[in-house]
Design a protein around this motif. Sequence first.
Motif, PDB file in Angstrom:
ATOM      1  N   MET B   1       0.842  -1.208   0.000  1.00  0.00           N
ATOM      2  CA  MET B   1       0.000   0.000   0.000  1.00  0.00           C
ATOM      3  C   MET B   1       0.872   1.250   0.000  1.00  0.00           C
ATOM      4  O   MET B   1       0.681   2.148  -0.794  1.00  0.00           O
ATOM      5  CB  MET B   1      -0.870  -0.023   1.253  1.00  0.00           C
ATOM      6  N   LYS B   4       2.498   1.926  -3.252  1.00  0.00           N
ATOM      7  CA  LYS B   4       1.537   2.389  -4.240  1.00  0.00           C
ATOM      8  C   LYS B   4       1.337   3.896  -4.091  1.00  0.00           C
ATOM      9  O   LYS B   4       1.331   4.652  -5.058  1.00  0.00           O
ATOM     10  CB  LYS B   4       0.210   1.674  -4.021  1.00  0.00           C
ATOM     11  N   PHE B   5       1.183   4.317  -2.850  1.00  0.00           N
ATOM     12  CA  PHE B   5       0.984   5.742  -2.576  1.00  0.00           C
ATOM     13  C   PHE B   5       2.148   6.568  -3.069  1.00  0.00           C
ATOM     14  O   PHE B   5       1.982   7.618  -3.662  1.00  0.00           O
ATOM     15  CB  PHE B   5       0.822   5.991  -1.078  1.00  0.00           C
ATOM     16  N   ILE B   8       2.045   6.977  -6.722  1.00  0.00           N
ATOM     17  CA  ILE B   8       1.032   7.964  -7.138  1.00  0.00           C
ATOM     18  C   ILE B   8       1.534   9.370  -6.875  1.00  0.00           C
ATOM     19  O   ILE B   8       1.395  10.271  -7.701  1.00  0.00           O
ATOM     20  CB  ILE B   8      -0.291   7.718  -6.388  1.00  0.00           C
ATOM     21  N   LYS B   9       2.180   9.539  -5.719  1.00  0.00           N
ATOM     22  CA  LYS B   9       2.700  10.869  -5.372  1.00  0.00           C
ATOM     23  C   LYS B   9       3.738  11.319  -6.399  1.00  0.00           C
ATOM     24  O   LYS B   9       3.704  12.448  -6.873  1.00  0.00           O
ATOM     25  CB  LYS B   9       3.343  10.836  -3.984  1.00  0.00           C
ATOM     26  N   PHE B  19       3.664  20.488 -16.375  1.00  0.00           N
ATOM     27  CA  PHE B  19       2.840  21.609 -16.848  1.00  0.00           C
ATOM     28  C   PHE B  19       3.720  22.800 -17.182  1.00  0.00           C
ATOM     29  O   PHE B  19       3.461  23.568 -18.086  1.00  0.00           O
ATOM     30  CB  PHE B  19       1.848  22.072 -15.776  1.00  0.00           C
ATOM     31  N   PHE B  20       4.781  22.938 -16.405  1.00  0.00           N
ATOM     32  CA  PHE B  20       5.608  24.126 -16.569  1.00  0.00           C
ATOM     33  C   PHE B  20       6.637  23.984 -17.684  1.00  0.00           C
ATOM     34  O   PHE B  20       7.117  24.954 -18.214  1.00  0.00           O
ATOM     35  CB  PHE B  20       6.319  24.445 -15.258  1.00  0.00           C
ATOM     36  N   VAL B  25       2.535  24.844 -23.310  1.00  0.00           N
ATOM     37  CA  VAL B  25       1.870  25.497 -22.185  1.00  0.00           C
ATOM     38  C   VAL B  25       1.302  26.815 -22.675  1.00  0.00           C
ATOM     39  O   VAL B  25       1.627  27.872 -22.182  1.00  0.00           O
ATOM     40  CB  VAL B  25       2.858  25.766 -21.042  1.00  0.00           C
ATOM     41  N   LEU B 174       0.112  32.344 -10.008  1.00  0.00           N
ATOM     42  CA  LEU B 174      -0.060  31.446  -8.858  1.00  0.00           C
ATOM     43  C   LEU B 174       0.220  32.198  -7.564  1.00  0.00           C
ATOM     44  O   LEU B 174      -0.475  32.022  -6.557  1.00  0.00           O
ATOM     45  CB  LEU B 174       0.879  30.242  -8.993  1.00  0.00           C
ATOM     46  N   ILE B 177      -2.748  34.293  -6.628  1.00  0.00           N
ATOM     47  CA  ILE B 177      -3.852  33.494  -6.094  1.00  0.00           C
ATOM     48  C   ILE B 177      -3.624  33.216  -4.613  1.00  0.00           C
ATOM     49  O   ILE B 177      -4.512  33.412  -3.775  1.00  0.00           O
ATOM     50  CB  ILE B 177      -4.002  32.172  -6.875  1.00  0.00           C
ATOM     51  N   ILE B 178      -2.412  32.790  -4.292  1.00  0.00           N
ATOM     52  CA  ILE B 178      -2.113  32.499  -2.895  1.00  0.00           C
ATOM     53  C   ILE B 178      -2.262  33.771  -2.058  1.00  0.00           C
ATOM     54  O   ILE B 178      -2.851  33.760  -0.974  1.00  0.00           O
ATOM     55  CB  ILE B 178      -0.687  31.913  -2.769  1.00  0.00           C
TER      56      ILE B 178
END
Lengths: 203, 194
Positions: B1, B4-5, B8-9, B19-20, B25, B174, B177-178
């Motif tokens: 488990m 797996k985490f 994924i992380k 994305f950057f 982009v 970004l 936004i913060i």
Amino acid sequence: MHISEGVLSAPTLIAGAVLTFIGIAIGLRNIGNDHIPKVAVLSSAFFVASLIHVPIGPSSAHLVLNGLVGMLLGWAAFPSIFISLLLQAVLFQFGGITTLGVNTFAMAMPAVICHYLFRKMFLRGKNLALLGGFLGGSLSLIIAALFIGIALVETDKSLFAVAGTVLAVHLPIALVEGVITAFVVVYLKKVKPEVLNWKKNSD
Amino acid sequence: MEKKFRLIKIISVISILSFFFVQSVLAHKVSTYAYREGDKIKGECYFVDGSPCKKSKVEVYNSRGEKVIETYTDDKGLYLFETPEKGELKIVIMAGESHRAEYKISALKDREKDKEKKELSKNSENTKVTFNKDELRLIVSEAVEKEMAGLREEISLLHKKMDKISLRDIIGGLGYIIGVWAIIMLIKKRKNAS
């Protein structure tokens, strides 16, 4: 997904602005202090998502992720999306300041509706949560495209064809976003299930 | 488990970072740029990622807001039309999906002055000189036109570059936004305290 400036008629713009204002007011009241980091993160996600291009046939569209924001935030999606759209308009010239109301409403309202339709599924088993996430993510976007279409046709009947293209282009995007939302929901359910239960948190 | 985490992380972190760095982009904004070449006006319409707006409607308005010409872009996003209008022209392009681009071409003031001068000199007795002048003007303008072609291409390239979204804008956004949410949090806390 962003309507540019100078396309819509004044009544449509004003109606959008008023509805968005109400939405933001409800949203801000719904946000508890503990929620704000979550809201800010989703604002950022929405802000960046529009920069990711997905080529579809001759045209191309970008991710919106309004479904994901709605699923996790409910009414707070309004202020969250509003701030992202404002910054996108100012920094990237996506949409525009005058169309901010219409754009915010068109993207946040479907997300809120889907939030109330599907949130109970998140609290059940893993498969139901997966399904709920998919439906929520994709339906939010399809309804948003419909809203944008209505706003266009409301302004000018000749924009009917444009409204049709908006919808057609966003169908594949809706599938992609459905999958993204579903996986995020299931992941959060495993790691931090309390995030999915908005009501419980705000009390 | 646990493993797996972690996987994924890692995947999610990589996807967020990508994305950057991914070149595409860039998003859905439409831009256009046009210039005069005599009575002809040449222009180009493109999405900010550089892909052309194909078969989009191009509307041209004069300074009084009347529609002068309507045409369509070709497969490369280029358009070309001829107009005797010397005043300011506004070009409006509707590219599918409710995107709209606008570009203004400034009025041809110098040309009008030139014409006046021409008429003045024609009225004067020395017709031979004016003829030579006209010829000279033609030759010079032809030569300049050739030189200008490269320059114009460069300008339109610059326009395209300016329309592209820079990493700086994204990171700045970004940050905003913060910041905005932090202010909202502060206000809320104060309200609760009072």
